[in-house]
Structures are given as structure tokens and as C-alpha cells.
Design a protein around this motif. Structure first.
Motif: not given
Length: 527
Positions: A8-17, A138-143, A383-385
Motif C-alpha cells: 500500500d503506497p498511501a501515506a496514512y497520517g495519524n494527526g487530527p487534520d 482499527n478505528p480512524v487514526g489507528t493502524g 507507520a502503523f499506529t
């Protein structure tokens, strides 16, 4: 069939915005076998994303990362399916996935510290795959889960917002894999129990009736968090385990001891808390015997055995073994950690620094990445959160309950989250819903006795519906499944609940009657 790895090449940021723009549903698909109870189970694992949509516009709003284990079967669409999640809020499902009832699990040394690598990942002889397909969310903002623009992660960080997104995910899963007619179960841990109570009602209101819910290590009433009455029996269990109990003779076994401590907590101890500083000498003596804490210290705490110091450390947990330079784990009071030198100033209750969490955090982190990359064959540059502190920091605890009342935050901004009422409402409307409440005796974070009180006091008066609720306690901590014997016992109890729910002939007859009425009386029912 060949495995289908996926990068998966997408960047999954874990910040609020943070958010992503891609709304594609991709997954790695792998094939496995598990030998369980004399049977060879052939199953498929899918690790990847499904898209939740906004209920109003039907526009894609979140990519939810999940791992699903499904038995290869011609009748797969009729098998039970169970949705798992941890809590936090802000926790991924890694902990319940690798520890509880998935086909594979980590081996730990609990209640001792699990030494550094190499670690062991092994087939899980307590897996629930023989009873149900398993989906770990994994809810939004996790994993690797994230909002889809223009939505942002923070749009999902709240009690009701989170429930809405998980409801949409579950509906999407049922559609994507033809599971609408499957018996459906929820399994939530910690904050995940508050989530399950609200989610069960939201699903019912959207036409999805569950067959069963397992609440592990519950927190259903935040106003009672830290209640010394609810915490006392856990303190007693900890003292008993570490041979600090003063009772002579001690009750025979942990369940009998817990029952005696509960009776004392509700009786003389509760009265003493209200009467402080006018405390009867015999009550103070008994409190010391039940907790292993000397009387002058108890008085200095104003009898509050759940009180904390200025650094957020629970006084009881750092006092019981102070003579040995040790602190107890809040998540599992059997676990001990060094509490001298610099370690004394690292709060044992700050999540990752809790002795119980420290005992397993290394093995969880390493083996999750090994399992995901090497066995499930899903890889990513992101990064996996595991745990997202930002989600907790920004979490909106407002919650509108089934009556329309605000049961999340009071007018002064204090968190008063109460979801036991949601569960009671669901059980009242879905009269066939089975509920299993599971707690560990040594859990100081969500004490078992407080859970029992919360469930007893929830607004569910009907005696027949009450019989759908079963409570169990195990000689373990917050993560019950980390204790081998407790995991086996919990599996048996969950399986029994599932079997009862699926085999309930009266419930099946009621469902068939409703289906017949709908098919034959659709026109008249509209009047």
C-alpha cells in the motif's frame, strides 16, 4: 489458491487534520490452516481497507484498515461473524488480535516480563474460528485507518462520531462479503465496551440486530471511575496474590475472597468513607487486613485506596510492595516493576510505562509487524499506529443516549460518559440479544466489582431480559487473554454465549414469524 500480497503506497497520517484522497478498497489475501480440537480448519485472511461512507451523502469518508479471518466454507455467508476492537480511545486492534482469539497469537511470559527477541508466534488453540469468522477493526487514526478528504481524522474522534463510522464499516463489510444473514457479534475491550454499548443501539436503529456482545474489561459509567468502593475488591485480590493479605483465615480461593471483599466494600467500607474522619476502629482494622496497607497510611489517604499522587500514580499500587522497591501494574496487579531510582519517577500508570504494559509491549510491536508483513503479506511505507495519543487528546466525549439526553459531558465540561443505558435500551428492543461481561480480578483500570455495580444499576428492569446477561471473572488482568488459563476459560464462555444465541429456537421462530409477516402483510403494515 495463490496468496495475493499487497503493498500500500498511501501515506496514512495519524494527526487530527490528516486525511487521504484515495478511496480504493485493496487487501492482501492469504490462505492458511489451523489444527483446532481435532479438526483442520482451512481459512482465508484478508488484511486491508474497506471504505465507510457518510450516512447522509453516501460519499466515501474513511478508509478503515482491518484484518478478517474467514473459514473456507460453502455456507460461509451463514456463519457467525464477530467484530473486534480495543479501546483507548485511540487504540488499534493489535492487542486483541494477537492476544485473544485469532488463529495466531503471541507467546508471552505473563505475569513476568517477556524477554527481548526472538519472540514466538504460534497457532492459537483457543481461537474462536471454530465458532465464528473474525474481523479486527482499527478505528480512524489507528493502524492504517484514516479519513478521506475533505473529512479529517478529528471528524471521527468522538463517542458518537466513532460509533457512526464503525456502524458504516460493519454495514459495508456485510455487503462486501454477503454476510447480512450471518449471526453477528461484537467483542470490545476497555473503552471498546463503551463503544459496544452505543454501537449496539446504533446498529439496531439502522436495522442491524446483533445476536451477542462480549464486554471485556468494561467502563460503562465514567462517573464511577476511581470509585474506591468499586476498586477495593481488586486491591484485595492484588494483596492476596502478593501474600500481603492480613485476613486469617483467608477465604478459600479468589472468587470467595472477592465476594467477601465486595460485601465489605458495599457495607462498612462505604459507610466509613462517608463518615471520615470519624472511622470505627474495627472497620479501619478490617480495611488494613483486606488491603495489606497499614492503618496510618490508610488514614493519610482518607481511606481512598484508589487515590493518586501528584504524578498520576495510584498510591495503592506503589505502596503495597514498596519495601521491595517494586510497583504493581494497574492493568494487571500480578505484574511487578522496579520503582527505585529514576524508575520511581516514571509513572507506572501512564499506559506504556505501566509494568503490565511494559511486560508485553516489545513482543506486541515486533510480532505484529512480523505477522502483518511476512504471514498476512500486507506491507506499507506508513507507520502503523498502535496507540494514538492524539486521538485521546482530541476526543469528543459528548454522547446523546437513546432518550435524547446528553450522557457524555456535563455543563461544566466534565466527562460523564454513560453508555450502560444504551446497552439496556438495546437489550430491551432486541429481546434475544445475549451479553457476556468479562473482567479480570487483578485489573485496577476497570475493576471487576465496579463493572458488576454498573451492570446491576443499568436501567434494565425486566427479569427475563436480565437473564440474557452473564458476568464472569478470571484470575487475570485487563487483557484477560494474556493469561493462558483465563484465555481458555474466556474462550469457553464466549463460545457458550455464541452457541446459545445461534441455537435459540424461540428466537429463530420469532425472526421467521416477522419475516413471514413482512412478506405477506407488507401493504397492510404501512397503514
Amino acid at each position: 489458491m495463490k496468496d495475493q500480497p499487497y503493498f500500500d503506497p498511501a501515506a496514512y497520517g495519524n494527526g487530527p487534520d490528516d486525511s487521504v484522497t484515495d478511496a480504493a478498497e485493496h487487501a492482501a489475501v492469504t490462505h492458511h490452516q489451523l489444527r483446532l480440537n481435532g479438526r483442520t480448519l482451512v481459512y482465508t485472511a484478508r488484511a486491508g481497507h474497506l471504505v465507510a461512507v457518510d450516512a447522509g451523502s453516501s460519499r466515501p469518508c474513511a478508509k478503515i484498515f482491518h484484518v478478517a479471518f474467514t473459514l473456507d466454507s460453502d455456507a460461509a455467508h451463514e456463519r457467525p461473524v464477530t467484530f473486534f476492537y480495543n479501546g483507548g480511545p485511540g487504540s488499534s486492534s493489535v492487542f486483541v488480535l494477537l492476544g485473544s482469539f485469532a488463529p495466531r497469537r503471541i507467546r508471552t511470559s505473563m505475569p513476568d516480563f517477556t524477554p527481548p527477541a526472538p519472540y514466538t508466534l504460534e497457532d492459537n488453540t483457543d481461537s474462536l474460528l471454530d465458532r465464528s469468522d473474525l474481523v479486527f477493526i482499527n478505528p480512524v487514526g489507528t493502524g492504517y485507518s484514516a479519513a478521506i478528504a475533505p473529512w479529517k481524522n478529528r471528524d471521527f474522534w468522538g463517542v458518537d462520531q466513532d460509533v457512526a463510522s464503525l456502524k458504516q464499516f460493519i454495514k459495508r463489510y456485510l455487503t462486501a462479503f454477503d454476510r447480512w444473514n450471518s449471526p453477528k457479534f461484537l467483542f470490545g475491550e476497555s473503552y471498546g465496551t463503551a463503544r459496544s454499548a452505543a454501537l449496539s443501539y446504533a446498529l439496531h436503529e439502522d436495522g442491524v440486530d446483533l445476536n451477542g456482545v462480549t464486554l471485556q474489561s468494561s467502563i460503562l459509567d465514567y462517573t464511577r471511575a476511581g470509585d474506591p468502593v468499586g476498586a477495593l475488591p481488586t486491591a484485595t485480590a492484588d494483596a492476596w496474590y502478593h501474600h500481603k493479605l492480613g485476613l486469617r483465615p483467608a477465604p478459600s480461593g479468589l472468587p470467595a475472597l472477592a465476594e467477601a471483599a465486595g460485601a465489605f466494600a458495599l457495607g462498612d467500607f462505604s459507610k466509613a468513607l462517608q463518615a471520615y474522619p470519624d472511622v470505627a476502629a474495627d472497620t479501619l482494622e478490617r480495611l488494613s487486613l483486606y488491603t495489606g496497607i497499614d492503618e496510618p497510611t490508610l488514614l493519610s489517604w482518607r481511606l481512598d485506596i484508589a487515590a493518586g499522587d501528584g504524578e498520576g500514580r495510584t498510591l495503592f499500587l506503589i505502596r503495597l510492595l514498596r519495601d521491595q522497591g517494586l510497583a504493581l501494574g494497574a492493568y494487571d496487579g500480578r505484574v511487578k516493576g522496579v520503582d527505585t531510582g529514576i524508575a520511581r519517577h516514571i509513572s507506572p500508570n501512564s499506559g506504556g510505562n505501566d509494568p503490565a504494559m511494559t511486560a508485553v509491549s516489545g513482543v506486541y510491536t515486533a510480532m505484529w509487524h512480523h505477522y502483518l508483513n511476512d504471514e498476512l503479506k500486507f506491507t506499507s511505507n506508513s507507520a502503523f499506529t498502535d496507540l494514538n495519543d492524539q486521538a485521546f487528546q482530541y476526543w469528543d466525549f459528548h454522547h446523546v443516549d437513546p432518550t435524547g439526553a446528553q450522557k457524555g459531558v456535563d455543563p461544566h465540561g466534565n466527562v460523564i460518559l454513560y453508555t450502560a443505558g444504551d446497552l439496556a435500551a438495546t437489550m430491551s428492543l432486541n429481546v434475544d440479544l445475549k451479553v457476556l461481561s468479562a473482567n479480570g480480578y487483578y485489573d485496577f483500570v476497570t475493576p471487576f466489582f465496579q463493572t458488576e455495580r454498573d451492570l446491576k444499576n443499568m436501567p434494565l428492569v425486566n427479569a427475563a431480559l436480565r437473564r440474557n446477561l452473564t458476568t464472569r471473572c478470571y484470575p487475570s488482568g485487563h487483557m484477560i487473554y494474556l493469561d493462558g488459563g483465563s484465555r481458555t476459560a474466556l474462550k469457553a464462555d464466549v463460545a457458550a454465549m455464541m452457541d446459545a444465541a445461534v441455537a435459540d429456537r424461540e428466537a429463530v421462530a420469532r425472526i421467521r414469524t416477522l419475516q413471514t409477516r413482512h412478506a405477506s402483510g407488507g401493504a397492510s403494515s404501512a397503514n
